[in-house]
Write an enzyme that holds these catalytic residues in place. Structure first.
Site, PDB file in Angstrom:
ATOM      1  N   SER A  21       0.852  -1.189   0.000  1.00 28.14           N
ATOM      2  CA  SER A  21       0.000   0.000   0.000  1.00 28.14           C
ATOM      3  C   SER A  21       0.891   1.245   0.000  1.00 28.14           C
ATOM      4  O   SER A  21       2.120   1.129   0.021  1.00 28.14           O
ATOM      5  CB  SER A  21      -0.923  -0.022   1.204  1.00 28.14           C
ATOM      6  OG  SER A  21      -0.149  -0.068   2.378  1.00 28.14           O
TER       7      SER A  21
ATOM      8  N   THR B 249       5.952  -7.511  -9.009  1.00 27.62           N
ATOM      9  CA  THR B 249       5.049  -6.941 -10.018  1.00 27.62           C
ATOM     10  C   THR B 249       4.388  -8.054 -10.820  1.00 27.62           C
ATOM     11  O   THR B 249       3.170  -8.047 -11.046  1.00 27.62           O
ATOM     12  CB  THR B 249       5.839  -5.990 -10.956  1.00 27.62           C
ATOM     13  OG1 THR B 249       6.269  -4.881 -10.186  1.00 27.62           O
ATOM     14  CG2 THR B 249       4.992  -5.517 -12.119  1.00 27.62           C
TER      15      THR B 249
ATOM     16  N   CYS C  81     -10.212  26.770  12.620  1.00 29.49           N
ATOM     17  CA  CYS C  81     -11.295  26.016  13.258  1.00 29.49           C
ATOM     18  C   CYS C  81     -11.056  25.928  14.762  1.00 29.49           C
ATOM     19  O   CYS C  81     -11.182  26.938  15.444  1.00 29.49           O
ATOM     20  CB  CYS C  81     -11.489  24.670  12.580  1.00 29.49           C
ATOM     21  SG  CYS C  81     -13.161  24.061  12.842  1.00 29.49           S
TER      22      CYS C  81
ATOM     23  N   MET D 171      -8.991  28.728  15.782  1.00 28.94           N
ATOM     24  CA  MET D 171      -9.690  30.012  15.942  1.00 28.94           C
ATOM     25  C   MET D 171     -10.418  30.036  17.278  1.00 28.94           C
ATOM     26  O   MET D 171     -10.407  31.040  18.003  1.00 28.94           O
ATOM     27  CB  MET D 171     -10.674  30.183  14.774  1.00 28.94           C
ATOM     28  CG  MET D 171     -11.642  31.343  14.908  1.00 28.94           C
ATOM     29  SD  MET D 171     -13.211  30.832  15.713  1.00 28.94           S
ATOM     30  CE  MET D 171     -14.263  32.183  15.220  1.00 28.94           C
TER      31      MET D 171
ATOM     32  N   GLU E 258     -17.117  22.290  24.593  1.00 26.32           N
ATOM     33  CA  GLU E 258     -16.582  20.990  24.154  1.00 26.32           C
ATOM     34  C   GLU E 258     -15.592  20.461  25.190  1.00 26.32           C
ATOM     35  O   GLU E 258     -15.525  19.254  25.437  1.00 26.32           O
ATOM     36  CB  GLU E 258     -15.864  21.148  22.798  1.00 26.32           C
ATOM     37  CG  GLU E 258     -15.233  19.850  22.293  1.00 26.32           C
ATOM     38  CD  GLU E 258     -14.517  19.987  20.947  1.00 26.32           C
ATOM     39  OE1 GLU E 258     -14.393  21.118  20.424  1.00 26.32           O
ATOM     40  OE2 GLU E 258     -14.078  18.948  20.427  1.00 26.32           O
TER      41      GLU E 258
ATOM     42  N   ARG F 204     -18.832  21.617  15.361  1.00 28.34           N
ATOM     43  CA  ARG F 204     -20.061  21.549  16.153  1.00 28.34           C
ATOM     44  C   ARG F 204     -20.224  22.767  17.055  1.00 28.34           C
ATOM     45  O   ARG F 204     -21.300  23.053  17.535  1.00 28.34           O
ATOM     46  CB  ARG F 204     -20.027  20.337  17.097  1.00 28.34           C
ATOM     47  CG  ARG F 204     -20.184  19.017  16.444  1.00 28.34           C
ATOM     48  CD  ARG F 204     -20.616  17.918  17.407  1.00 28.34           C
ATOM     49  NE  ARG F 204     -20.947  16.761  16.606  1.00 28.34           N
ATOM     50  CZ  ARG F 204     -20.045  15.873  16.185  1.00 28.34           C
ATOM     51  NH1 ARG F 204     -18.775  15.983  16.530  1.00 28.34           N
ATOM     52  NH2 ARG F 204     -20.423  14.855  15.425  1.00 28.34           N
TER      53      ARG F 204
ATOM     54  N   HIS G 284     -12.365  26.199   7.155  1.00 26.77           N
ATOM     55  CA  HIS G 284     -11.082  25.581   6.778  1.00 26.77           C
ATOM     56  C   HIS G 284     -10.671  26.055   5.384  1.00 26.77           C
ATOM     57  O   HIS G 284     -11.017  25.404   4.401  1.00 26.77           O
ATOM     58  CB  HIS G 284     -11.228  24.057   6.727  1.00 26.77           C
ATOM     59  CG  HIS G 284     -11.446  23.408   8.048  1.00 26.77           C
ATOM     60  ND1 HIS G 284     -10.435  22.824   8.768  1.00 26.77           N
ATOM     61  CD2 HIS G 284     -12.574  23.243   8.776  1.00 26.77           C
ATOM     62  CE1 HIS G 284     -10.921  22.318   9.888  1.00 26.77           C
ATOM     63  NE2 HIS G 284     -12.216  22.560   9.928  1.00 26.77           N
TER      64      HIS G 284
ATOM     65  N   GLU H  68      -7.927  25.739   4.031  1.00 27.48           N
ATOM     66  CA  GLU H  68      -6.942  24.819   3.432  1.00 27.48           C
ATOM     67  C   GLU H  68      -7.564  23.853   2.429  1.00 27.48           C
ATOM     68  O   GLU H  68      -6.863  23.311   1.585  1.00 27.48           O
ATOM     69  CB  GLU H  68      -6.194  24.049   4.532  1.00 27.48           C
ATOM     70  CG  GLU H  68      -6.973  22.987   5.284  1.00 27.48           C
ATOM     71  CD  GLU H  68      -7.751  23.514   6.498  1.00 27.48           C
ATOM     72  OE1 GLU H  68      -8.017  24.734   6.537  1.00 27.48           O
ATOM     73  OE2 GLU H  68      -8.100  22.715   7.388  1.00 27.48           O
TER      74      GLU H  68
HETATM   75  N1  GLN Z   1     -13.804  20.699  17.842  1.00 24.28           N
HETATM   76  C1  GLN Z   1     -14.234  21.946  17.281  1.00 24.28           C
HETATM   77  C2  GLN Z   1     -15.712  21.911  16.899  1.00 24.28           C
HETATM   78  O1  GLN Z   1     -16.265  20.858  16.701  1.00 24.28           O
HETATM   79  C3  GLN Z   1     -13.383  22.334  16.106  1.00 24.28           C
HETATM   80  C4  GLN Z   1     -13.422  21.357  14.963  1.00 24.28           C
HETATM   81  C5  GLN Z   1     -12.299  21.499  13.988  1.00 24.28           C
HETATM   82  O2  GLN Z   1     -11.239  22.033  14.310  1.00 24.28           O
HETATM   83  N2  GLN Z   1     -12.473  20.971  12.779  1.00 24.28           N
HETATM   84  O3  GLN Z   1     -16.331  22.937  16.758  1.00 24.28           O
END
Ligand code: GLN
Length: 535
Positions: A14, A192, A382, A385, A406, A463, A508, A510
């Protein structure tokens, strides 16, 4: 033209890079003016990789329509600028779920539901449905796993049937490995041959062989492989270790892979491909001398693939700024106020990574405090932040217990809180706020300047959200909300305008940076890091 289907399988071991070969071929066909899409089948039973720990399969990628996808889809998008959707990534779990749902509805009433034909028909349907949109000249389908795995069997059986049914409109490209035995000083093609025999025993005759190798495979040896495996001599192509994965399309083109695909599928050539922009990127990538050093603070730093899209976005942005990216992984579990100076002072810029759960979170606060106090360009993504907001609440607003619910469901200062629509959800799979949403940026803010526009669309996976009850307090204390969802007011972007570059995005960015279209926020961040560069 009729849609052509290319099936990409792998053998011997793999991690040979089927995703890179598929993406490279897609890139070449696109450069020649054909419309292309790529699809991946993952043989695991999970419905999607959303519930997998990054240690299992690396980063979870997110498509615009909110599908949590295999990271290969990230390669597909970065190489091709194609926007993938949930139709581009199937798992055994989804195939079985669909068949079982049909069985319960009575769609197969009176019949015994079996792997063949029901599961294989479902697989064939997902392959053909991409082609039947009429949007694509080529559909490239990558079969995850390695030939010989029990899990892959139904997918390979579906490929066998489709190859038979589609005739010239289908091709099989098999990727294998040619090891170099140091003691014997020899490359070995036997694995191969065995892998191809195994594929043939399933009933699939490969049309093209791509041999992964660390050393140049002599022409005579390639001819031998062709003879043993019933493929044309020019259909044995080597994929030698490259300095960058973005070199692979060129390497494949030089050996005629795109011409071969056109010839074998009876497709008329549209003339010579245009690689100008791609080659310019490679030239910059390979000629950059000066470095930009970025620290990535996260908890999965042992694992390169966990932050794949962030790494690639940084590298693309650095390349367009004529810099070599020096990416330093900083383990958030090991970062403390005592060692912050030592770990962070060499960084031109710092990324605070996304993530879930408590582990490593305190180190993110340490990094954020240090970067804020030393005015180092900092980009929180995310969870990054959210940590930016929490650290600010703790150390600037003075709420020592500030947190996200959380991490601490009882906290009095829940500056990050569960989203209203998430409160009653107990299932874990595919239930977050996922996919692309609009965000309106504040004119004059760093993000608005970077994008050059005020309305943007970016992808999400979370979330929890910024608790707007605290918005005024933050804004009057120097942390501004400079991006919000125009429909719901959800805070998407924060910035501390008094600092050089201190920005956090709930989304995100990215996931949208590609080789030919590097992401404006990453470009802006890298430029700020370059300005901050200390020798
Ligand atoms: N754990 C955080 C949330 O659910 C951030 C999720 C993340 O970084 N993708 O809001």
């Amino acid at each position: 033209m009729e849609t052509k289907y290319i099936f990409v399988t792998g053998g011997v071991v793999s991690s040979l890079g089927k995703g890179i070969i598929s993406s490279s071929l897609a890139r070449l066909l696109l450069s020649r003016g054909y419309s292309v899409t790529i699809q991946k089948f993952d043989p695991y039973i999970n419905i999607d990789p959303g519930t997998l720990n990054p240690y299992e399969h690396g980063e979870c990628y997110v498509t615009i329509d909110g599908h949590e996808a295999d990271l290969d889809l990230g390669h597909y998008e970065r190489f091709t600028d194609i926007r993938t959707t949930r139709a581009n990534n199937m798992t055994t779990g989804r195939i079985f779920q669909s068949v079982i749902d049909k069985e319960r509805r009575g769609d197969y009433l009176g019949k015994t539901v079996q792997i063949i034909p029901h599961i294989t028909d479902e697989i064939k349907h997902s392959i053909l449905s991409l082609g039947s949109t009429g949007n694509y000249d080529f559909v490239i389908t990558e079969i995850g796993g390695t030939v010989g795995d029990i899990e892959s069997t139904p997918f390979l059986e579906a490929v066998r049937q489709l190859k038979w049914e589609l005739g010239k409109n289908a091709l099989s490209l098999h990727l294998t490995y040619v090891p170099y035995l140091k003691a014997a000083k020899e490359l070995k093609t036997k694995p191969t041959q065995h892998s191809v025999k195994q594929l043939q025993s399933i009933g699939i005759q490969p049309d093209i062989l791509v041999l992964r190798t660390e050393k140049d495979i002599p022409a005579g040896m390639r001819r031998k492989v062709a003879q043993f495996c019933n493929v044309a001599p020019d259909a044995v192509i080597q994929s030698i270790d490259a300095s960058s994965i973005y070199r692979v399309p060129q390497m494949m083109h030089e050996q005629g892979l795109d011409d071969l695909v056109l010839r074998l599928t009876g497709t008329e050539s549209k003339g010579t491909p245009d690689h100008t922009a791609w080659n310019e990127f490679l030239r910059k990538l390979e000629s950059a001398q000066e470095e930009v050093t970025i620290g990535l603070v996260g908890k999965y730093v042992e694992l390169q693939d966990a932050y794949k899209s962030i790494n690639e976005s940084l590298m693309q942005a650095a390349t367009y700024c004529d810099r070599k990216l020096n990416l330093v992984y900083i383990h958030s579990e090991k970062l403390t106020d005592e060692n912050a100076d030592e770990m962070l002072s060499g960084m031109d810029g710092v990324i605070i990574a996304p993530g879930f759960g408590q582990r490593g979170i305190e180190g993110k606060f340490v990094a954020l405090k240090w970067c804020r106090e030393h005015d180092v360009p900092t980009f929180g993504i995310c969870l990054g932040m959210q940590c930016m907001v929490i650290e600010y609440a703790r150390n600037v607003l003075g709420y020592k217990d500030a947190n996200s619910t959380e991490m601490d469901s009882e906290t009095k200062h829940n500056v990050i809180d569960i989203m209203e629509e998430q409160k009653n959800i107990s299932n874990m799979g595919g239930t977050m706020r996922l996919g692309a949403y609009n965000c309106r940026l504040k004119p004059g803010s760093i993000p608005a300047e970077a994008y050059g526009k005020e309305m943007v669309s970016e992808r999400h996976r979370h979330r929890y959200e910024f608790n707007s009850d605290y918005r005024e307090q933050f804004e009057s204390s120097g942390l501004e909300c400079v991006g919000e969802n125009p429909d719901t007011g959800l805070v998407e972007v924060v910035q501390v305008p008094a600092l050089k570059w201190f920005v956090g995005t709930q989304y995100h960015p990215e996931y949208q940076s590609t080789v030919l279209n590097p992401h404006p926020l990453f470009l802006s961040f890298i430029k700020a890091a370059i300005r901050n560069h200390k020798d």
